[in-house]
Design a protein around this motif. Structure first.
Motif, PDB file in Angstrom:
ATOM      1  N   ASP A 175      17.609 100.603 107.532  1.00 55.19           N
ATOM      2  CA  ASP A 175      17.918 100.574 106.111  1.00 55.19           C
ATOM      3  C   ASP A 175      18.502 101.940 105.751  1.00 55.19           C
ATOM      4  O   ASP A 175      18.295 102.936 106.456  1.00 55.19           O
ATOM      5  CB  ASP A 175      16.642 100.294 105.320  1.00 55.19           C
ATOM      6  CG  ASP A 175      16.864 100.252 103.830  1.00 55.19           C
ATOM      7  OD1 ASP A 175      17.948  99.809 103.402  1.00 55.19           O
ATOM      8  OD2 ASP A 175      15.959 100.677 103.094  1.00 55.19           O
ATOM      9  N   GLU A 217      25.693  94.153  94.139  1.00 55.07           N
ATOM     10  CA  GLU A 217      25.529  94.620  95.522  1.00 55.07           C
ATOM     11  C   GLU A 217      26.107  93.632  96.540  1.00 55.07           C
ATOM     12  O   GLU A 217      26.403  94.021  97.669  1.00 55.07           O
ATOM     13  CB  GLU A 217      24.049  94.867  95.823  1.00 55.07           C
ATOM     14  CG  GLU A 217      23.484  96.097  95.135  1.00 55.07           C
ATOM     15  CD  GLU A 217      22.043  96.381  95.516  1.00 55.07           C
ATOM     16  OE1 GLU A 217      21.650  97.564  95.491  1.00 55.07           O
ATOM     17  OE2 GLU A 217      21.306  95.418  95.824  1.00 55.07           O
ATOM     18  N   CYS A 218      26.266  92.378  96.142  1.00 52.36           N
ATOM     19  CA  CYS A 218      26.869  91.384  97.041  1.00 52.36           C
ATOM     20  C   CYS A 218      28.379  91.297  96.869  1.00 52.36           C
ATOM     21  O   CYS A 218      29.027  90.470  97.520  1.00 52.36           O
ATOM     22  CB  CYS A 218      26.244  90.008  96.788  1.00 52.36           C
ATOM     23  SG  CYS A 218      24.531  89.885  97.323  1.00 52.36           S
ATOM     24  N   ASN A 243      21.327  97.134 101.327  1.00 52.78           N
ATOM     25  CA  ASN A 243      21.687  96.491 100.070  1.00 52.78           C
ATOM     26  C   ASN A 243      22.301  97.570  99.178  1.00 52.78           C
ATOM     27  O   ASN A 243      21.593  98.435  98.648  1.00 52.78           O
ATOM     28  CB  ASN A 243      20.456  95.902  99.393  1.00 52.78           C
ATOM     29  CG  ASN A 243      19.889  94.717 100.149  1.00 52.78           C
ATOM     30  OD1 ASN A 243      20.604  94.053 100.905  1.00 52.78           O
ATOM     31  ND2 ASN A 243      18.608  94.431  99.957  1.00 52.78           N
ATOM     32  N   SER A 274      25.655  95.282 102.083  1.00 45.88           N
ATOM     33  CA  SER A 274      25.627  93.942 101.477  1.00 45.88           C
ATOM     34  C   SER A 274      26.907  93.633 100.709  1.00 45.88           C
ATOM     35  O   SER A 274      27.324  92.479 100.630  1.00 45.88           O
ATOM     36  CB  SER A 274      24.423  93.823 100.546  1.00 45.88           C
ATOM     37  OG  SER A 274      24.495  94.788  99.497  1.00 45.88           O
ATOM     38  N   CYS A 275      27.557  94.673 100.159  1.00 40.06           N
ATOM     39  CA  CYS A 275      28.775  94.454  99.386  1.00 40.06           C
ATOM     40  C   CYS A 275      29.899  93.880 100.238  1.00 40.06           C
ATOM     41  O   CYS A 275      30.814  93.224  99.718  1.00 40.06           O
ATOM     42  CB  CYS A 275      29.228  95.758  98.728  1.00 40.06           C
ATOM     43  SG  CYS A 275      29.509  97.107  99.901  1.00 40.06           S
ATOM     44  N   VAL A 278      29.071  92.177 103.352  1.00 42.08           N
ATOM     45  CA  VAL A 278      28.520  90.976 103.983  1.00 42.08           C
ATOM     46  C   VAL A 278      28.554  89.812 102.993  1.00 42.08           C
ATOM     47  O   VAL A 278      28.745  88.656 103.380  1.00 42.08           O
ATOM     48  CB  VAL A 278      27.079  91.236 104.472  1.00 42.08           C
ATOM     49  CG1 VAL A 278      26.461  89.969 105.048  1.00 42.08           C
ATOM     50  CG2 VAL A 278      27.066  92.353 105.509  1.00 42.08           C
ATOM     51  N   VAL A 315      25.972  89.027 101.066  1.00 36.73           N
ATOM     52  CA  VAL A 315      24.602  88.558 100.887  1.00 36.73           C
ATOM     53  C   VAL A 315      23.668  89.731 101.135  1.00 36.73           C
ATOM     54  O   VAL A 315      24.012  90.674 101.855  1.00 36.73           O
ATOM     55  CB  VAL A 315      24.304  87.375 101.847  1.00 36.73           C
ATOM     56  CG1 VAL A 315      24.366  87.838 103.300  1.00 36.73           C
ATOM     57  CG2 VAL A 315      22.966  86.728 101.539  1.00 36.73           C
ATOM     58  N   ARG A 316      22.486  89.712 100.527  1.00 36.25           N
ATOM     59  CA  ARG A 316      21.545  90.823 100.605  1.00 36.25           C
ATOM     60  C   ARG A 316      20.370  90.492 101.518  1.00 36.25           C
ATOM     61  O   ARG A 316      20.058  89.321 101.730  1.00 36.25           O
ATOM     62  CB  ARG A 316      20.982  91.166  99.216  1.00 36.25           C
ATOM     63  CG  ARG A 316      21.987  91.572  98.172  1.00 36.25           C
ATOM     64  CD  ARG A 316      21.333  91.677  96.795  1.00 36.25           C
ATOM     65  NE  ARG A 316      20.518  92.896  96.656  1.00 36.25           N
ATOM     66  CZ  ARG A 316      19.201  92.926  96.694  1.00 36.25           C
ATOM     67  NH1 ARG A 316      18.498  91.817  96.907  1.00 36.25           N
ATOM     68  NH2 ARG A 316      18.551  94.082  96.540  1.00 36.25           N
ATOM     69  N   LYS A 317      19.734  91.530 102.012  1.00 39.15           N
ATOM     70  CA  LYS A 317      18.407  91.361 102.601  1.00 39.15           C
ATOM     71  C   LYS A 317      17.446  90.975 101.462  1.00 39.15           C
ATOM     72  O   LYS A 317      17.618  91.454 100.344  1.00 39.15           O
ATOM     73  CB  LYS A 317      17.935  92.676 103.239  1.00 39.15           C
ATOM     74  CG  LYS A 317      18.794  93.215 104.354  1.00 39.15           C
ATOM     75  CD  LYS A 317      18.324  94.592 104.826  1.00 39.15           C
ATOM     76  CE  LYS A 317      18.486  95.672 103.759  1.00 39.15           C
ATOM     77  NZ  LYS A 317      18.105  97.022 104.230  1.00 39.15           N
ATOM     78  N   PHE A 355      21.890  87.244 106.001  1.00 39.73           N
ATOM     79  CA  PHE A 355      22.274  88.635 106.260  1.00 39.73           C
ATOM     80  C   PHE A 355      21.982  88.999 107.712  1.00 39.73           C
ATOM     81  O   PHE A 355      22.833  89.553 108.420  1.00 39.73           O
ATOM     82  CB  PHE A 355      21.518  89.571 105.309  1.00 39.73           C
ATOM     83  CG  PHE A 355      21.892  91.011 105.451  1.00 39.73           C
ATOM     84  CD1 PHE A 355      22.781  91.594 104.570  1.00 39.73           C
ATOM     85  CD2 PHE A 355      21.372  91.816 106.467  1.00 39.73           C
ATOM     86  CE1 PHE A 355      23.153  92.925 104.685  1.00 39.73           C
ATOM     87  CE2 PHE A 355      21.728  93.137 106.603  1.00 39.73           C
ATOM     88  CZ  PHE A 355      22.621  93.706 105.702  1.00 39.73           C
ATOM     89  N   ASN A 363      11.697  92.807 103.780  1.00 38.13           N
ATOM     90  CA  ASN A 363      12.865  92.906 104.658  1.00 38.13           C
ATOM     91  C   ASN A 363      12.456  92.947 106.128  1.00 38.13           C
ATOM     92  O   ASN A 363      13.118  92.372 106.998  1.00 38.13           O
ATOM     93  CB  ASN A 363      13.683  94.147 104.312  1.00 38.13           C
ATOM     94  CG  ASN A 363      14.315  94.057 102.937  1.00 38.13           C
ATOM     95  OD1 ASN A 363      14.411  92.978 102.355  1.00 38.13           O
ATOM     96  ND2 ASN A 363      14.745  95.193 102.402  1.00 38.13           N
TER      97      ASN A 363
END
Length: 492
Positions: free
Chosen positions: A17, A55-56, A117, A144-145, A147, A149-151, A156, A180
């Motif tokens: 992380d 964030e996504c 994230n 995440s921005c 990908v 999708v977030r954890k 993810f 997570n």
């Protein structure tokens, strides 16, 4: 000749992380005023669904700030100003990064990954602010921005695994949020919940580095310097050196000067005791069992030791009848030497006393000179390993096996854990729980911290030795690895 043979490591990727591991959380969360006079924290705003969408990559920066300002009745520009100040103040843990660089150099096949994230503007700002010394450590980055999708969404983690080719079972996942870590572990990764940088560094070295090889390197690089200490003061003595020799079989690691006949605990000036300190059967028995001696010399000394058996049939510590001292661990050490030379029958009362101690768990609080239960159990297993007396093995093996199983998972320092594991190995018991704890305690230099090993009861002092702890730990991990490897072969 060394008894060490290092096992292979099995970690290919480590995922970190970003914000929760490499940066310190703000000491005081920023509070923003609202139109209804009810302030709201930035931390609260970054936990909303709006921020998560940002964030996504589903919202741009301006849209996110506008929505949050409207939803929470913020004054225009306050959120933007607070976020910008946070970016400008953000810094990473330089000591942790330095430690991870060392780890990566020691394990060049392991890939390091960032999984965070984070919004695109924040990610871009950190890339610019932290620069090459930080970002070049990592082989992959999954914000995440990008990908989408977030954890802790499983999508993810699957995206990360698919795009790195990492096997979940060879991947370590480090994060400060339990949810997570749980999501990663649910896919088969090894989850590590971040608590502090020092613990993380030790844990990763234990997982990625070869614990046996690193421990052996520590012993070798400090050969001849494995001194014991009491409260930081160096104590020159023979017993710890003989323990290292007895455990490793490597005479190059220690400094020993053989006396003409019996051994003394101290090799230098006696400390925390009388200035005139007699030779003893404990140090002597360890020396005679771990160093080459002629049979004639050994038997003559065994004959003399029998003169120091008390009225109860128990062997006294000192070769000085004016200082009567009896200790169960010392009796075991002497009994082992007698059994090695087929003379165990000469100490029947000592043998019976040892059996009573084992059956009634009288060892649990340690002995006069040895502070933990594991000292007694280890020396008893050592006796069974080195004796040719099958009757003695039949007498002690089953109850010892039961007693050591009772100790699995119990609290203890590194030496205690190592001794416990050595007893388990001698009896064919796999003990992954204590193996994991012992590996996690290994320090970055490859050694283990000093464990107290010997009491000076008259002065209330305890002596410790990093070399002894490390020698026992290395051998314990090696023997458990060998036990597991043997089981795997039998299972094929």
């Amino acid at each position: 000749m060394s008894r060490f043979k290092p096992p292979a490591a099995n970690v290919s990727h480590i995922v970190f992380d970003l914000g929760g591991v490499f940066t310190e959380p703000p000491s005081n969360d920023v509070m923003l005023p609202t139109e209804d006079s009810s302030p709201v924290s930035v931390k609260r705003l970054t936990s909303t669904s709006t921020w998560m969408s940002y964030e996504c990559g589903k919202l741009d920066e301006e849209e996110c700030y506008q929505l949050l300002s409207h939803q929470h009745h913020l004054q225009d520009g306050d959120l933007s100003t607070a976020i910008q100040k946070g970016r400008e103040a953000s810094d990473y843990d330089h000591d942790l990064i330095a430690s991870l660089w060392k780890l990566k150099q020691a394990a060049p096949g392991v890939r390091f990954i960032i999984a965070s994230n984070i919004s695109l503007p924040d990610y871009t700002a950190l890339q610019e602010r932290w620069g090459h010394p930080f970002w070049s450590l990592f082989d992959y980055a999954f914000p995440s921005c990008k990908v989408g999708v977030r954890k802790p969404s499983p999508r993810f983690y699957r995206h990360l695994l698919r795009n790195t080719g990492a096997s979940p079972h060879q991947t370590v996942f480090v994060d400060d949020r339990p949810e997570n870590v749980l999501a990663a572990a649910a896919l088969g990764m090894r989850g590590v919940l971040f608590q502090d940088a020092g613990a993380l560094s030790r844990s990763l070295w234990g997982l990625v580095g070869d614990a046996v090889e690193r421990g052996r390197a520590y012993l070798t690089s400090n050969a001849g310097q494995h001194f014991s200490t009491i409260d930081g003061e160096v104590i020159l003595e023979n017993y710890s050196q003989l323990l290292i020799l007895d455990t490793t079989g490597d005479s190059t690691l220690v400094e020993l000067k053989r006396p003409q006949r019996f051994w003394n605990f101290f090799s230098g000036t006696p400390k925390y005791t009388t200035s005139e300190y007699p030779d003893d059967v404990d140090t002597t028995s360890l020396a005679l069992a771990s160093m080459p001696y002629s049979p004639e010399a050994v038997h003559s000394m065994l004959d003399e030791i029998l003169d120091y058996v008390d009225e109860d049939g128990l062997v006294q510590l000192y070769l000085d009848k004016a200082r009567p001292r009896v200790d169960a661990v010392i009796c075991l050490n002497v009994l082992t030497l007698f059994c090695i030379h087929s003379r165990g029958y000469q100490l029947p009362e000592t043998t019976a006393w040892i059996q009573d101690i084992l059956l009634h768990r009288a060892y649990l609080n340690g002995t006069r000179y040895y502070p933990t239960a594991e000292w007694f159990l280890y020396y008893l297993s050592r006796l069974l390993v080195r004796t040719d007396d099958q009757t003695l093995r039949d007498r002690f093996q089953a109850p010892l096996k039961q007693r050591i199983k009772e100790r699995i998972g119990a609290a203890g320092d590194a030496l205690c854990l190592a001794m416990r594991l050595l007893v388990c190995s001698a009896l064919g018991i796999a003990n992954p729980r204590d193996v994991e704890t012992l590996r996690a305690a290994q320090l970055e230099d490859g050694g283990w911290e000093t464990s107290f090993m010997y009491r000076f009861p008259g002065m209330g002092k305890e002596l410790g030795n990093r070399g002894v702890t490390t020698a026992f730990a290395v051998r314990a991990l090696q023997e458990q690895a060998g036990l597991n490897a043997g089981a795997a072969v039998l299972g094929t």
